[in-house]
Design a protein around this motif. Structure first.
Motif, short mmCIF file in Angstrom:
data_model
loop_
_atom_site.label_atom_id
_atom_site.label_comp_id
_atom_site.label_asym_id
_atom_site.label_seq_id
_atom_site.Cartn_x
_atom_site.Cartn_y
_atom_site.Cartn_z
N PRO A 70 23.64 39.85 52.86
CA PRO A 70 24.86 39.83 53.68
C PRO A 70 25.93 38.92 53.08
O PRO A 70 25.62 37.87 52.53
N ALA A 71 27.17 39.35 53.20
CA ALA A 71 28.28 38.51 52.74
C ALA A 71 28.49 37.33 53.69
O ALA A 71 28.90 36.24 53.27
N SER A 72 28.19 37.56 54.96
CA SER A 72 28.30 36.50 55.96
C SER A 72 27.35 36.80 57.09
O SER A 72 26.94 37.95 57.29
N VAL A 73 26.99 35.76 57.83
CA VAL A 73 26.12 35.90 59.00
C VAL A 73 26.77 35.12 60.13
O VAL A 73 27.17 33.96 59.94
N PRO A 74 26.91 35.71 61.31
CA PRO A 74 27.60 35.02 62.41
C PRO A 74 26.92 33.71 62.79
O PRO A 74 25.69 33.61 62.83
N ALA A 75 27.74 32.70 63.04
CA ALA A 75 27.21 31.44 63.55
C ALA A 75 26.52 31.69 64.88
O ALA A 75 26.97 32.51 65.67
N GLY A 76 25.41 31.01 65.10
CA GLY A 76 24.63 31.22 66.31
C GLY A 76 23.47 32.18 66.11
O GLY A 76 22.62 32.32 67.00
N LEU A 94 12.83 29.41 52.61
CA LEU A 94 13.85 30.36 53.02
C LEU A 94 14.65 29.84 54.21
O LEU A 94 15.85 30.08 54.30
N LYS A 95 13.98 29.16 55.11
CA LYS A 95 14.67 28.54 56.25
C LYS A 95 15.78 27.60 55.77
O LYS A 95 16.93 27.70 56.18
N ASN A 96 15.41 26.69 54.86
CA ASN A 96 16.38 25.72 54.36
C ASN A 96 17.52 26.40 53.61
O ASN A 96 18.71 26.05 53.79
N ALA A 97 17.19 27.40 52.79
CA ALA A 97 18.22 28.05 51.99
C ALA A 97 19.13 28.93 52.85
O ALA A 97 20.35 28.94 52.66
N PHE A 98 18.56 29.65 53.81
CA PHE A 98 19.35 30.54 54.67
C PHE A 98 20.30 29.73 55.54
O PHE A 98 21.49 30.06 55.66
N GLN A 99 19.79 28.67 56.14
CA GLN A 99 20.63 27.83 56.99
C GLN A 99 21.72 27.14 56.17
O GLN A 99 22.83 26.92 56.65
N GLY A 100 21.38 26.78 54.92
CA GLY A 100 22.37 26.14 54.07
C GLY A 100 23.47 27.08 53.63
O GLY A 100 24.63 26.67 53.50
N LYS A 101 23.12 28.33 53.41
CA LYS A 101 24.12 29.31 52.94
C LYS A 101 25.00 29.82 54.08
O LYS A 101 26.20 30.01 53.90
N PHE A 102 24.39 30.02 55.25
CA PHE A 102 25.12 30.59 56.37
C PHE A 102 25.21 29.55 57.49
O PHE A 102 24.28 29.38 58.28
N SER A 103 26.31 28.87 57.54
CA SER A 103 26.51 27.77 58.48
C SER A 103 26.38 28.24 59.93
O SER A 103 26.86 29.32 60.29
N THR A 291 20.05 40.81 63.03
CA THR A 291 19.49 39.53 62.61
C THR A 291 18.39 39.72 61.56
O THR A 291 18.36 39.02 60.55
N VAL A 292 17.51 40.68 61.80
CA VAL A 292 16.43 40.96 60.85
C VAL A 292 17.00 41.50 59.54
O VAL A 292 16.57 41.11 58.45
N LYS A 293 17.97 42.41 59.63
CA LYS A 293 18.60 42.94 58.41
C LYS A 293 19.19 41.82 57.56
O LYS A 293 19.04 41.80 56.34
N ASP A 294 19.87 40.89 58.22
CA ASP A 294 20.52 39.80 57.49
C ASP A 294 19.49 38.91 56.81
O ASP A 294 19.63 38.56 55.63
N PHE A 295 18.45 38.52 57.56
CA PHE A 295 17.47 37.60 56.97
C PHE A 295 16.67 38.29 55.86
O PHE A 295 16.46 37.69 54.79
N LEU A 296 16.24 39.52 56.09
CA LEU A 296 15.47 40.22 55.05
C LEU A 296 16.35 40.59 53.86
O LEU A 296 15.87 40.64 52.72
N GLY A 297 17.62 40.84 54.11
CA GLY A 297 18.53 41.08 53.00
C GLY A 297 18.63 39.86 52.10
O GLY A 297 18.68 39.97 50.87
#
Length: 312
Positions: A70-76, A94-103, A291-297
């Protein structure tokens, strides 16, 4: 005496007129008259396109191969994961990297075993189940799908002070875990009882070990075999002592200082010819949520793959 009636030439002209009119009608009849009987023609060499199924009322399942970074993931956005203890490090990375990339996103990870992850996924209390085995036909029948995320190896480990310092063959590993070999002298070590530490049935690693290492045979149940009450690697390693042997995902033990990884058939888990390799998966409900699409992407992208294997 003169003949009555029109001359023969009249009949000839009338016949030609009627024949010509019929031919004109045949060439110019409406196409709809043959629409149900004759397929439309195509240029030579062109294939006729296959029929397209009508779109259904619900969303279509998304194959794993279509998950896009994903280019962006909605906050929340909140991702809930539970499952295999073998994937603790992958999930945390992945938790640390995903949260770091998508504020503004959060990833909650638990490790209660593959079976519990699947149970929670079906119940809808998690978004993704981390599993260390393929989905069963029954689970797929419940609308679940899975995407492979990493290749892992199952390592055999003994305590660092175990007098057994050699390697094992695949046949010797089977003998130990089936309960046929109960003394280290039976597998090339000094005399002394073998204590086997086994994982519970709910463990995906347990199931994979049974199928892959024991070729589907049952674990032994003798007095020298201890089965843990819960699927956790730290208690397993602590239970080894000086005469125990157990198994764990290689990533969880490669940097441990209290255990030694046992070579199998002369190969260590990081070698290409090591025999006990398996695929790790993320399972989800079909069709997947955004949400699943974004995380698995993210998890299946080159960036996510690099992040999940990062050493901390």
């Amino acid at each position: 005496m003169a003949k009555s009636g029109p001359p023969p030439i009249v009949f000839i002209l009338l016949f030609l007129l009627l024949a010509g009119g019929g031919w004109f009608f045949f060439l110019n009849k409406p196409a709809s008259q043959d629409a149900n009987n004759t397929p439309p023609s195509t240029p030579a060499g062109d294939a006729v396109a296959p029929p397209v199924a009508p779109a259904g009322g619900g969303a279509s399942p998304v194959p794993a191969s279509t998950f896009a970074l994903p280019a962006s993931v909605p906050a929340g956005t909140a991702v809930r994961i539970d499952g295999s203890t073998s994937m603790v490090t992958i999930n945390q990375n992945l938790k640390n990297a995903f949260q770091g990339k998508f504020s503004g996103t959060t990833v909650d990870t638990k490790a209660n075993g593959s079976a519990k992850g699947i149970q929670d996924l079906v119940a809808g209390t998690v978004d993704i189940a981390a599993i260390s085995r393929p989905l069963t036909a029954q689970e797929q029948g419940q609308g679940l799908a899975a995407v492979p995320v990493a290749l892992d190896t199952i390592a055999l480990v003994v305590g660092i002070n175990n007098p057994f310092k050699g390697g094992l063959t695949s046949a010797q590993v089977q003998d130990i875990f089936k309960g046929n070999a109960q003394d280290w002298s039976k597998v090339g070590g000094p005399a002394g009882p073998i204590k086997v530490i086994n994982r519970p049935e709910v463990s995906g690693t347990h199931q994979t070990f049974k199928e892959q290492v024991l070729s589907g045979a049952n674990f032994g149940t003798g007095p020298n075999i201890t089965k843990l009450d819960r699927d956790a690697t730290t208690p397993l390693l602590q239970a080894l002592g000086n005469n125990g042997i157990g198994y764990a995902t290689f990533a969880q033990v490669v940097n441990q200082k209290t255990v030694r990884v046992v070579p199998i058939n002369g190969a260590t888990p990081d070698a290409g010819n090591y025999p006990y390799k398996r695929q790790l998966y993320y399972a989800y409900k079909n069709p997947p949520s955004q949400t699943v699409k974004d995380f698995l992407g993210y998890a299946t992208s080159p960036e996510g793959q690099k992040a999940m294997l990062a050493e901390k």
